[in-house]
Design a protein around this motif. Structure first.
Motif, mmCIF file in Angstrom:
data_model
loop_
_atom_site.group_PDB
_atom_site.id
_atom_site.type_symbol
_atom_site.label_atom_id
_atom_site.label_comp_id
_atom_site.label_asym_id
_atom_site.label_seq_id
_atom_site.Cartn_x
_atom_site.Cartn_y
_atom_site.Cartn_z
ATOM 1 N N ASN A 110 -11.992 -7.276 6.247
ATOM 2 C CA ASN A 110 -11.206 -7.310 7.476
ATOM 3 C C ASN A 110 -10.647 -8.696 7.758
ATOM 4 O OD1 ASN A 110 -11.420 -4.581 8.276
ATOM 5 N ND2 ASN A 110 -13.481 -4.934 9.036
ATOM 6 N N ALA A 111 -11.372 -9.739 7.331
ATOM 7 C CA ALA A 111 -10.889 -11.098 7.569
ATOM 8 C C ALA A 111 -9.593 -11.363 6.820
ATOM 9 C CB ALA A 111 -11.959 -12.112 7.157
ATOM 10 N N ILE A 112 -9.497 -10.878 5.593
ATOM 11 C CA ILE A 112 -8.270 -11.060 4.806
ATOM 12 C C ILE A 112 -7.118 -10.287 5.442
ATOM 13 C CG2 ILE A 112 -7.198 -10.641 2.564
ATOM 14 C CD1 ILE A 112 -9.901 -11.104 1.276
ATOM 15 N N ILE A 113 -7.382 -9.056 5.860
ATOM 16 C CA ILE A 113 -6.332 -8.233 6.466
ATOM 17 C C ILE A 113 -5.891 -8.831 7.800
ATOM 18 C CG2 ILE A 113 -5.760 -5.940 7.339
ATOM 19 C CD1 ILE A 113 -7.757 -4.787 5.357
ATOM 20 N N ASP A 114 -6.834 -9.301 8.603
ATOM 21 C CA ASP A 114 -6.488 -9.890 9.898
ATOM 22 C C ASP A 114 -5.681 -11.172 9.735
ATOM 23 O OD1 ASP A 114 -7.729 -7.868 11.290
ATOM 24 O OD2 ASP A 114 -9.649 -8.922 11.438
ATOM 25 N N ASN A 115 -6.022 -11.978 8.733
ATOM 26 C CA ASN A 115 -5.261 -13.195 8.482
ATOM 27 C C ASN A 115 -3.830 -12.879 8.077
ATOM 28 O OD1 ASN A 115 -4.396 -15.341 6.173
ATOM 29 N ND2 ASN A 115 -5.521 -16.361 7.800
ATOM 30 N N TYR A 116 -3.676 -11.882 7.212
ATOM 31 C CA TYR A 116 -2.321 -11.462 6.819
ATOM 32 C C TYR A 116 -1.558 -10.871 7.992
ATOM 33 C CZ TYR A 116 1.368 -8.859 4.441
ATOM 34 O OH TYR A 116 2.587 -8.347 4.057
ATOM 35 N N LYS A 117 -2.252 -10.088 8.817
ATOM 36 C CA LYS A 117 -1.618 -9.475 9.984
ATOM 37 C C LYS A 117 -1.115 -10.529 10.960
ATOM 38 C CE LYS A 117 -2.757 -6.363 13.833
ATOM 39 N NZ LYS A 117 -3.810 -5.489 14.411
ATOM 40 N N LEU A 118 -1.909 -11.562 11.194
ATOM 41 C CA LEU A 118 -1.517 -12.622 12.117
ATOM 42 C C LEU A 118 -0.255 -13.335 11.634
ATOM 43 C CD1 LEU A 118 -2.315 -14.273 14.664
ATOM 44 C CD2 LEU A 118 -3.597 -15.766 13.129
ATOM 45 N N ASN A 119 -0.206 -13.679 10.346
ATOM 46 C CA ASN A 119 0.962 -14.364 9.804
ATOM 47 C C ASN A 119 2.182 -13.453 9.738
ATOM 48 O OD1 ASN A 119 -0.509 -16.748 9.391
ATOM 49 N ND2 ASN A 119 -1.252 -16.029 7.403
ATOM 50 N N LEU A 120 1.962 -12.167 9.451
ATOM 51 C CA LEU A 120 3.090 -11.237 9.369
ATOM 52 C C LEU A 120 3.712 -11.012 10.740
ATOM 53 C CD1 LEU A 120 4.650 -9.262 7.443
ATOM 54 C CD2 LEU A 120 3.131 -7.481 8.301
ATOM 55 N N ILE A 121 2.891 -10.860 11.767
ATOM 56 C CA ILE A 121 3.424 -10.632 13.112
ATOM 57 C C ILE A 121 4.180 -11.865 13.607
ATOM 58 C CG2 ILE A 121 2.739 -10.260 15.516
ATOM 59 C CD1 ILE A 121 0.528 -8.450 14.477
ATOM 60 N N SER A 122 3.719 -13.041 13.235
ATOM 61 C CA SER A 122 4.445 -14.256 13.603
ATOM 62 C C SER A 122 5.850 -14.252 13.009
ATOM 63 C CB SER A 122 3.658 -15.483 13.135
ATOM 64 O OG SER A 122 4.368 -16.670 13.417
ATOM 65 N N ARG A 123 5.972 -13.844 11.758
ATOM 66 C CA ARG A 123 7.302 -13.755 11.142
ATOM 67 C C ARG A 123 8.108 -12.598 11.725
ATOM 68 N NH1 ARG A 123 7.145 -15.321 4.724
ATOM 69 N NH2 ARG A 123 5.821 -17.169 4.905
ATOM 70 N N PHE A 124 7.417 -11.505 12.013
ATOM 71 C CA PHE A 124 8.126 -10.349 12.555
ATOM 72 C C PHE A 124 8.720 -10.647 13.928
ATOM 73 C CE2 PHE A 124 8.021 -6.519 15.213
ATOM 74 C CZ PHE A 124 8.931 -5.728 14.524
ATOM 75 N N ASN A 125 8.019 -11.403 14.750
ATOM 76 C CA ASN A 125 8.555 -11.758 16.063
ATOM 77 C C ASN A 125 9.819 -12.597 15.933
ATOM 78 O OD1 ASN A 125 6.504 -10.398 17.414
ATOM 79 N ND2 ASN A 125 5.178 -12.199 17.506
ATOM 80 N N ALA A 126 9.840 -13.514 14.962
ATOM 81 C CA ALA A 126 11.060 -14.292 14.725
ATOM 82 C C ALA A 126 12.182 -13.404 14.227
ATOM 83 C CB ALA A 126 10.773 -15.408 13.724
ATOM 84 N N LEU A 127 11.840 -12.418 13.391
ATOM 85 C CA LEU A 127 12.844 -11.471 12.900
ATOM 86 C C LEU A 127 13.383 -10.614 14.041
ATOM 87 C CD1 LEU A 127 13.943 -10.655 10.006
ATOM 88 C CD2 LEU A 127 12.390 -8.708 10.171
ATOM 89 N N TYR A 128 12.502 -10.227 14.945
ATOM 90 C CA TYR A 128 12.913 -9.415 16.087
ATOM 91 C C TYR A 128 13.853 -10.186 17.011
ATOM 92 C CZ TYR A 128 12.478 -6.567 20.323
ATOM 93 O OH TYR A 128 12.734 -5.803 21.440
ATOM 94 N N GLU A 129 13.584 -11.471 17.210
ATOM 95 C CA GLU A 129 14.455 -12.290 18.048
ATOM 96 C C GLU A 129 15.859 -12.382 17.460
ATOM 97 O OE1 GLU A 129 13.889 -13.558 21.007
ATOM 98 O OE2 GLU A 129 11.870 -12.696 21.064
ATOM 99 N N SER A 130 15.952 -12.478 16.149
ATOM 100 C CA SER A 130 17.282 -12.511 15.522
ATOM 101 C C SER A 130 18.002 -11.171 15.623
ATOM 102 C CB SER A 130 17.153 -12.917 14.050
ATOM 103 O OG SER A 130 16.451 -11.923 13.313
ATOM 104 N N ALA A 131 17.233 -10.066 15.683
ATOM 105 C CA ALA A 131 17.846 -8.741 15.794
ATOM 106 C C ALA A 131 18.426 -8.493 17.175
ATOM 107 C CB ALA A 131 16.823 -7.661 15.461
ATOM 108 N N LEU A 132 17.990 -9.234 18.183
ATOM 109 C CA LEU A 132 18.520 -9.045 19.531
ATOM 110 C C LEU A 132 19.979 -9.469 19.633
ATOM 111 C CD1 LEU A 132 15.475 -10.296 21.659
ATOM 112 C CD2 LEU A 132 16.131 -7.934 21.130
ATOM 113 N N ASN A 133 20.467 -10.241 18.670
ATOM 114 C CA ASN A 133 21.871 -10.649 18.669
ATOM 115 C C ASN A 133 22.795 -9.565 18.140
ATOM 116 O OD1 ASN A 133 21.091 -13.232 19.585
ATOM 117 N ND2 ASN A 133 20.699 -13.904 17.483
ATOM 118 N N GLU A 134 22.232 -8.488 17.600
ATOM 119 C CA GLU A 134 23.025 -7.392 17.049
ATOM 120 C C GLU A 134 23.223 -6.307 18.104
ATOM 121 O OE1 GLU A 134 24.347 -7.391 14.007
ATOM 122 O OE2 GLU A 134 23.434 -9.294 13.416
#
Length: 326
Positions: free
Chosen positions: A183-207
């Motif tokens: 679970n520690a490996i999955i949680d670490n990946y999840k934390l980093n992925l959501i951080s990138r996803f939030n930045a991706l979501y912010e860029s999608a708001l311009n569309e």
């Protein structure tokens, strides 16, 4: 005798040569390998068209995205594409085909590179207090009784013998046939992925138009867990491609989690797919019925994920699901 001396000299020269060759290896410092995400980003920047490569920042970490604009008369929305972990956004498992074909159907597409996996994330779970307690117990058990000093010093056991005699027997440990990702490996990946996803979501708001998420594999699994907690990033549809979690217990919980997210969900899997996923298909339907998630659709695609005919059918399933929604 002369031949024997020549052989000894030859062996001595060979031995000295081996030492000279091994000396630089022993003196060399350890060099960490280049992270996978760095290699992937450099390859995409070198091979993809310059107008598609768009770097974004997730906090202080820069990552690469691939942007393609819509090619229809009217834009229907934007599709955020997240590949499976340790997979490129240009992989041949249907992600790259959707990235390019959805443009003709009225969608702009933004595909991102996923973060690295920290395979040693579970090493930090070791509790130092348990180690200290065990060390204290060992010292207490190995401390000799003061009355023993009155006896004759002959035939007294050594410290090593006392430690071996006082050491507790190791309890048997159960070993799984198939190792699970912690679970520690999955949680670490999840934390980093959501951080990138939030930045991706912010860029999608311009569309213009709706915001749709297409996620694959383990990335889809952790994002489904994320949306089960009702985050502030509201999306209009979620398309899951072979979603699973590489942990048996956590994957069982994912079956119920899928039925609790608020966005409409298209759950796509293949007849030849991850074994954890194939064992969960029936359970996902049961949880959907229990929680009355009427905007859930489950579709099975036959054949291999890399087959061109499966790419065509996947695009039709995605387009049909989105046209029913908006």
């Amino acid at each position: 005798m002369i031949i024997g001396k020549k052989l000894k000299n030859h062996q001595l020269i060979s031995f000295v040569g081996c030492l000279m060759l091994a000396a630089p290896l022993l003196a060399a410092d350890f060099i960490a390998p280049t992270p996978w995400s760095t290699i992937a980003s450099s390859d995409l920047a070198r091979l993809m068209p310059d107008d598609e490569v768009k770097p974004l920042l997730a906090g202080e970490t820069e990552f690469t995205t691939l942007y393609r604009q819509h090619m229809s008369a009217q834009q229907r929305g934007v599709v955020l594409i997240i590949p499976d972990w340790q997979h490129l956004p240009t992989n041949n498992d249907g992600v790259n085909f959707l990235r390019t074909e959805l443009n003709d159907l009225g969608y702009a597409t933004i595909a991102m590179t996923v973060p690295d996996i920290d395979w040693y994330a579970n090493d930090s779970t070791v509790n130092d207090s348990t180690v200290n307690d065990s060390a204290i117990n060992e010292t207490e058990t190995t401390t000799p009784d003061p009355q023993e000093n009155t006896e004759a010093p002959t035939n007294t056991p050594t410290n090593d013998a006392l430690e071996q005699a006082s050491a507790p027997m190791a309890s048997p440990k159960h070993v799984d046939a198939i190792p699970m990702i912690s679970n520690a490996i999955i949680d670490n990946y999840k934390l980093n992925l959501i951080s990138r996803f939030n930045a991706l979501y912010e860029s999608a708001l311009n569309e213009d138009g709706k915001i749709v998420v297409v996620a694959q594999g383990a990335s889809a699994g952790v994002l489904l867990e994320h949306y089960a907690s009702f985050p502030s990033t509201n999306i209009d549809a979620f398309i899951s491609l072979s979603s699973y979690l590489p942990n048996t217990e956590r994957n069982k919980k994912l079956n119920a989690t899928i039925s609790t997210i608020s966005p409409p969900l298209l759950d796509v899997y293949y007849s030849v797919d991850n074994s954890n996923l194939l064992l969960s298909i029936a359970q996902r339907k049961r949880w959907v019925k229990r929680h009355s998630k009427y905007d859930y659709r489950q579709r099975e695609l036959f054949g291999l994920r890399s087959a061109p005919e499966q790419h065509e059918r996947l695009t039709k399933e995605v387009d049909g699901f989105l046209r029913r929604l908006f």
